[in-house]
Design a protein around this motif. Sequence first.
Motif, mmCIF file in Angstrom:
data_model
loop_
_atom_site.group_PDB
_atom_site.id
_atom_site.type_symbol
_atom_site.label_atom_id
_atom_site.label_comp_id
_atom_site.label_asym_id
_atom_site.label_seq_id
_atom_site.Cartn_x
_atom_site.Cartn_y
_atom_site.Cartn_z
ATOM 1 N N ARG A 1 -5.830 -24.539 -43.350
ATOM 2 C CA ARG A 1 -6.951 -24.941 -42.513
ATOM 3 C C ARG A 1 -7.230 -26.407 -42.764
ATOM 4 O O ARG A 1 -7.590 -26.804 -43.868
ATOM 5 C CB ARG A 1 -8.161 -24.097 -42.879
ATOM 6 C CG ARG A 1 -9.342 -24.320 -41.963
ATOM 7 C CD ARG A 1 -10.436 -23.347 -42.323
ATOM 8 N NE ARG A 1 -10.095 -22.012 -41.844
ATOM 9 C CZ ARG A 1 -10.370 -21.586 -40.608
ATOM 10 N NH1 ARG A 1 -10.944 -22.409 -39.770
ATOM 11 N NH2 ARG A 1 -10.064 -20.374 -40.239
ATOM 12 N N LYS A 2 -7.032 -27.195 -41.741
ATOM 13 C CA LYS A 2 -7.248 -28.626 -41.935
ATOM 14 C C LYS A 2 -8.689 -28.961 -41.571
ATOM 15 O O LYS A 2 -9.194 -28.511 -40.563
ATOM 16 C CB LYS A 2 -6.297 -29.418 -41.038
ATOM 17 C CG LYS A 2 -4.847 -29.220 -41.428
ATOM 18 C CD LYS A 2 -3.948 -29.996 -40.503
ATOM 19 C CE LYS A 2 -2.544 -29.432 -40.532
ATOM 20 N NZ LYS A 2 -2.386 -28.181 -39.754
ATOM 21 N N PRO A 3 -9.305 -29.767 -42.396
ATOM 22 C CA PRO A 3 -10.671 -30.143 -42.061
ATOM 23 C C PRO A 3 -10.678 -31.026 -40.833
ATOM 24 O O PRO A 3 -9.752 -31.796 -40.600
ATOM 25 C CB PRO A 3 -11.139 -30.909 -43.287
ATOM 26 C CG PRO A 3 -9.898 -31.412 -43.917
ATOM 27 C CD PRO A 3 -8.839 -30.411 -43.623
ATOM 28 N N LYS A 4 -11.720 -30.892 -40.040
ATOM 29 C CA LYS A 4 -11.833 -31.733 -38.860
ATOM 30 C C LYS A 4 -12.102 -33.169 -39.303
ATOM 31 O O LYS A 4 -12.857 -33.394 -40.229
ATOM 32 C CB LYS A 4 -12.992 -31.214 -38.002
ATOM 33 C CG LYS A 4 -12.963 -31.741 -36.598
ATOM 34 C CD LYS A 4 -14.156 -31.231 -35.818
ATOM 35 C CE LYS A 4 -14.386 -32.153 -34.636
ATOM 36 N NZ LYS A 4 -15.779 -32.496 -34.483
ATOM 37 N N GLY A 5 -11.474 -34.080 -38.658
ATOM 38 C CA GLY A 5 -11.733 -35.471 -38.985
ATOM 39 C C GLY A 5 -11.036 -35.942 -40.241
ATOM 40 O O GLY A 5 -11.559 -36.759 -40.974
ATOM 41 N N ASP A 6 -9.875 -35.403 -40.531
ATOM 42 C CA ASP A 6 -9.122 -35.941 -41.659
ATOM 43 C C ASP A 6 -8.458 -37.258 -41.236
ATOM 44 O O ASP A 6 -8.498 -37.641 -40.075
ATOM 45 C CB ASP A 6 -8.085 -34.915 -42.155
ATOM 46 C CG ASP A 6 -7.107 -34.529 -41.060
ATOM 47 O OD1 ASP A 6 -7.486 -34.700 -39.897
ATOM 48 O OD2 ASP A 6 -6.007 -34.069 -41.371
ATOM 49 N N ARG A 7 -7.847 -37.915 -42.202
ATOM 50 C CA ARG A 7 -7.313 -39.259 -41.958
ATOM 51 C C ARG A 7 -6.336 -39.281 -40.795
ATOM 52 O O ARG A 7 -6.378 -40.140 -39.943
ATOM 53 C CB ARG A 7 -6.587 -39.757 -43.211
ATOM 54 C CG ARG A 7 -7.476 -40.086 -44.349
ATOM 55 C CD ARG A 7 -6.650 -40.706 -45.444
ATOM 56 N NE ARG A 7 -6.094 -41.972 -44.995
ATOM 57 C CZ ARG A 7 -6.665 -43.136 -45.226
ATOM 58 N NH1 ARG A 7 -7.781 -43.185 -45.898
ATOM 59 N NH2 ARG A 7 -6.125 -44.242 -44.792
ATOM 60 N N ARG A 8 -5.462 -38.293 -40.810
ATOM 61 C CA ARG A 8 -4.392 -38.266 -39.836
ATOM 62 C C ARG A 8 -4.931 -38.178 -38.413
ATOM 63 O O ARG A 8 -4.594 -38.970 -37.544
ATOM 64 C CB ARG A 8 -3.505 -37.058 -40.123
ATOM 65 C CG ARG A 8 -2.147 -37.123 -39.515
ATOM 66 C CD ARG A 8 -1.461 -35.803 -39.745
ATOM 67 N NE ARG A 8 -1.261 -35.174 -38.458
ATOM 68 C CZ ARG A 8 -0.186 -35.375 -37.723
ATOM 69 N NH1 ARG A 8 0.766 -36.138 -38.152
ATOM 70 N NH2 ARG A 8 -0.058 -34.790 -36.564
ATOM 71 N N THR B 1 -7.941 -38.727 -37.410
ATOM 72 C CA THR B 1 -8.775 -39.879 -37.058
ATOM 73 C C THR B 1 -7.908 -41.009 -36.567
ATOM 74 O O THR B 1 -8.239 -41.681 -35.594
ATOM 75 C CB THR B 1 -9.556 -40.374 -38.288
ATOM 76 O OG1 THR B 1 -10.000 -39.252 -39.015
ATOM 77 C CG2 THR B 1 -10.734 -41.218 -37.866
ATOM 78 N N GLU B 2 -6.786 -41.181 -37.245
ATOM 79 C CA GLU B 2 -5.944 -42.293 -36.855
ATOM 80 C C GLU B 2 -5.342 -42.078 -35.474
ATOM 81 O O GLU B 2 -5.325 -42.987 -34.646
ATOM 82 C CB GLU B 2 -4.828 -42.491 -37.878
ATOM 83 C CG GLU B 2 -4.169 -43.835 -37.664
ATOM 84 C CD GLU B 2 -2.805 -43.903 -38.260
ATOM 85 O OE1 GLU B 2 -2.554 -43.186 -39.228
ATOM 86 O OE2 GLU B 2 -1.999 -44.687 -37.746
ATOM 87 N N ILE B 3 -4.867 -40.869 -35.257
ATOM 88 C CA ILE B 3 -4.254 -40.629 -33.948
ATOM 89 C C ILE B 3 -5.296 -40.751 -32.855
ATOM 90 O O ILE B 3 -5.020 -41.271 -31.775
ATOM 91 C CB ILE B 3 -3.565 -39.259 -33.918
ATOM 92 C CG1 ILE B 3 -2.530 -39.209 -35.025
ATOM 93 C CG2 ILE B 3 -2.891 -39.039 -32.592
ATOM 94 C CD1 ILE B 3 -1.846 -37.907 -35.163
ATOM 95 N N SER B 4 -6.504 -40.278 -33.147
ATOM 96 C CA SER B 4 -7.572 -40.438 -32.156
ATOM 97 C C SER B 4 -7.740 -41.895 -31.799
ATOM 98 O O SER B 4 -7.858 -42.266 -30.628
ATOM 99 C CB SER B 4 -8.905 -39.934 -32.713
ATOM 100 O OG SER B 4 -8.782 -38.631 -33.159
#
Lengths: 325, 301
Positions: free
Chosen positions: B84-91, B93-96
């Motif tokens: 389960r990946k937390p929402k808003g992780d680095r990855r 966020t970056e792609i966003s």
Amino acid sequence: MRGMEMSLNQTQKLRLQRALELLETLSSGINSNSSVTVADTIPVNQEDGVLKGHGTTELEGEVVATVCGVIERVNKLVYVRTLRARYKPEVGDIIVGRVAPKRWRLEINFSQDAVLMLSSMNLPDGIQRRRTAVDELNMRSIFEDDDVICAEVRDFMRDGSLQLQARSQKYGKLERGQMLTISPYLIKRRKQHFHHLDQYGIDLILGCNGFIWVGEHVETKDNMIEEEPIKPDPQNNKSKTSMSLEEEEQTYTPLETRQNICRIANAIRVLSTLGFSITIDVILDVVDLSISKGLDIHEMLGAEFSVLVAEREAERRNSSTRRKR
Amino acid sequence: MEYVNPEGLRLDGRRPMEMRQLRAEIGAVSGADGSAMFEMGNTKVIAAVYGPREVQHRSQMVNDKALIRCEYTMANFSTGDRTRKPKGDRRSTEISLVIRQTMEACILTHLMPRSQIDIFVQVLQADGGKRKILISHSKHLICYASQLLFTFFSGTRSACINAATLALADAGIPMRDLVTSCSSGYLNSTPLLDLNYVEDSAGGPDVTMDAKLPMDIFENVMQLATEGCKAVANYIREVRNLILVLFQAIRFEKVAIVWFLLMENQVCGERCRRRDVINHLPSYLLFGLNFRRFRAVTVGV
């Protein structure tokens, strides 16, 4: 034709396809070959001089589309009309909107919320006078959050936001009915946007912004002041919450009317999923069709009925073009 | 590992210049103003666009143009492992950010002042997804050289961009051009188009982003990077035409932007070193580079 998630069986599919093909051949004469997508070059006659309208831009001396849609030409003006875009308001449009939280801002499917000023609507008591601070404090007793309102586009502010007005008895709060949301391009601007369907006892408002109101008929003019659900003074307002049985009976909508509302609403839904432009004649035609077939209200959203509607519309347009010839 | 066999076929049986199967569908989300689903091989992405609409936080309102927001999420079931990946992780966020800035450059935001456009992108199925560099290029945008975009993409991300473009076009939002995206790489001294997961992961360790390197090593690597960038620049000029031809095979004939992936080795580029990286790039690649995005460089030697 998007959003058709009905399960059609083989014959229905064929029938629908045939109807749509017929419709296509009927319309092809008007705008064949004039649809563009983003970055397509629009062929223009440069010598005549061109006015670039919405959805176009100039690039390397060529006129290029910036949206997907259909090219429209009016004399020198060239613009691209998008299907499926948000509503583009024009002054004088009749719209249906929903009050967004805080202030009287209306969600009207435009890129911003529209503003309805207290000064640009009739007070519930119907008297023309200057708005006082007390009126301002009582604004919430007139319209609350999430109320559905009918109004007219008054003008644009300099920053592009929109001002509305509701200076007539026919505008104002809408109650006891359904609001439908469809693509705005399906509703054409006409002389009449308010319709009173006498045989069903229903008011129909085709808002130019793609919001459609189907509700129980409300008598305007004479008993407007009494019937107005909003009472001007706070005392009456308090009594509204503790409504007596009698009053409740008064505001009760008979079952038949409710069914009519749903039937008309479903007719509009069917038409909008099929992508036919929505006018009062077409709606009534579909309603009649559903009644003559003896269909229940919920059956109107089924596959069979939408195929029927498509066939009927194709037939109707076919006959009307033949008549013209 | 052998990525291209002697017969000239890749691991999944494609030729080096062959794309994965593409499939696109418009109107995947009924409630949205515009939406699209895009599949590239095993990658499947859904995008929804809401707007232009009233700005939700008035403090964010821009007076002369539209505010663009993007949210990228990966469905929990999209990859092999079900963590389960937390929402808003680095990855994410970056792609966003990447998608947002790409689209910002492309949308004619000045036509919709004081409004907001939300782009939601969700990966339903991911095949690959390592951080790589791609360079974008466009038919029309090339004449505004300032619009040349450099960003970091891989298979998943290019599918995200494609889906977002389609959704924006569906929503009737005015754009300069259709941005499309595709990855490509350089393995076994063969240029490869549209890398799949295995090929994507083969590019070397994913050290790039925040690794700290001693200055002397960094300089060496920078040297490498310079050489690499030169090689890549030449290479791009060769391959671009090929890719454009290939792209025309795709549904959009109005292809605008092609992303290139430069890979094989990697170098880090942190905030402070970004300028160094940029200084070493050939000038014509730099013209109008989207500097804020320029965070790392991978190098092909």
